[in-house]
Design a protein around this motif. Sequence first.
Motif, PDB file in Angstrom:
ATOM      1  N   GLY A  86       0.821  -1.206   0.000  1.00 24.70           N
ATOM      2  CA  GLY A  86       0.000   0.000   0.000  1.00 24.70           C
ATOM      3  C   GLY A  86       0.852   1.251   0.000  1.00 24.70           C
ATOM      4  N   ASP A  87       0.186   2.399  -0.015  1.00 24.36           N
ATOM      5  CA  ASP A  87       0.827   3.704  -0.162  1.00 24.36           C
ATOM      6  C   ASP A  87       0.740   4.458   1.155  1.00 24.36           C
ATOM      7  N   VAL A  88       1.835   5.106   1.557  1.00 23.54           N
ATOM      8  CA  VAL A  88       1.816   5.876   2.803  1.00 23.54           C
ATOM      9  C   VAL A  88       0.854   7.059   2.731  1.00 23.54           C
ATOM     10  N   ALA A 108       9.987   5.171   3.426  1.00 23.08           N
ATOM     11  CA  ALA A 108       9.343   5.203   2.111  1.00 23.08           C
ATOM     12  C   ALA A 108       9.618   6.536   1.431  1.00 23.08           C
ATOM     13  N   ALA A 109       9.989   6.469   0.148  1.00 24.37           N
ATOM     14  CA  ALA A 109      10.274   7.693  -0.599  1.00 24.37           C
ATOM     15  C   ALA A 109      10.405   7.359  -2.081  1.00 24.37           C
ATOM     16  N   TYR A 110      10.231   8.380  -2.895  1.00 32.62           N
ATOM     17  CA  TYR A 110      10.638   8.306  -4.303  1.00 32.62           C
ATOM     18  C   TYR A 110      12.128   8.602  -4.263  1.00 32.62           C
ATOM     19  N   ILE A 122       5.723  13.661  -9.009  1.00 28.88           N
ATOM     20  CA  ILE A 122       5.699  12.386  -8.287  1.00 28.88           C
ATOM     21  C   ILE A 122       6.488  12.505  -6.996  1.00 28.88           C
ATOM     22  N   ALA A 123       7.632  13.197  -7.056  1.00 29.46           N
ATOM     23  CA  ALA A 123       8.443  13.393  -5.849  1.00 29.46           C
ATOM     24  C   ALA A 123       7.655  14.116  -4.773  1.00 29.46           C
ATOM     25  N   GLY A 130       3.289  12.118   1.280  1.00 31.26           N
ATOM     26  CA  GLY A 130       3.403  10.865   2.023  1.00 31.26           C
ATOM     27  C   GLY A 130       3.944  11.077   3.423  1.00 31.26           C
ATOM     28  N   THR A 131       4.981  11.896   3.539  1.00 35.65           N
ATOM     29  CA  THR A 131       5.550  12.175   4.860  1.00 35.65           C
ATOM     30  C   THR A 131       4.556  12.902   5.748  1.00 35.65           C
TER      31      THR A 131
END
Length: 363
Positions: A86-88, A108-110, A122-123, A130-131
């Motif tokens: 899943g996605d953060v 988790a990171a790009y 996207i970054a 996400g953070t």
Amino acid sequence: MPVLPHSTARAAAGRTAEETVRSRLDKLRDARVVVTGGGGLVGSRLVALLQEAGAVVTVLDRMDAYPESGHETFGVARSGARLVVGDVRDRDTFGALVRDADFVVHAAAYADVAACTRRPDIAFRANVEGTQVVLEQTARFPVRRLVLVSSASVYGDGQPDVEGPQVFHEDQPLFPMSVYANCKLWAEHQTRLMLGASSGTEYAVVRYFSVYGEPQIPKPGSHSWMVPWLSLQARLGRPMRLNGGGVQVRDLVHVDDIAEATALALTEEQMAEQTVNIGTGRPTSVREVADLIAPYFPGARRIVTPRPEGDPLGGYASTERSRDLLRWQARIPVEEGVERYVRWLLATPDAVPRWLTEETPGA
């Protein structure tokens, strides 16, 4: 008392240090730890170490950062940890995982300088949005500590008036030169603002220097991870490309050392609200890495190519703070780490990604 040979003495010292780290990680026994981005190279190594310490680990990862079987190579799906794909950025998913957690590692990171430069949108979504979700949800629950994985890229080229390789200190001015580095610096500031005494959740920030180690494999279009890049090009009989002549300096820190330092950042009391470099304190140029790799591949050649946008000249870590606050220092010298990687590559016929074998040489 007999004097041990140098290599024997070093091995004995390494075993003692490892035992010390393992005994200090006993604090994590039965602790519930959520690791975002736990399916990658560092994350999977960290998950394995946490499980050895007796922690109950849950991994949240999209599992799409690598083509083909990259994540299978890292092996987190076989580790025994609970794996949630899943996605953060999904508040409900991450909130459900962190609700009962004792600790969080946000890795988790790009996580690629070139990719973030090509796709800053996207970054932003992965590294900033996400953070923010991770911090918001962590602050809602009685998590003891969150460890944020940051990067030495926040230093950029360091102080503009200093010539030659620079040592980077945690409290010096920061000059991020890339979208990726800017995302990491924002994450550091946001973590400090949202967590700590007011939230009831401690935080610690670890700035990784240049991570390498078996079974690392590169991503398409990336110019990061020079040990696998140069090794794979040499194995394929292609010239090792030295971007900008290979004068860039990196502090190469093995993934096993990185995993130990990150795990200790969860438990060491003095790490609360602190930011610490995770490096060796030794500068190594890209050209020096090529020189270490070349003897394993007879006829290996080097060519000079342009320096990519956002690729810093680099520097190396000040390690005083990691020794004082983490009570840790890296144990694997770059000569040993590169040898381990090349020997793994030579012993693993399917290690070379299909996309790389199909790529036009020199493209």
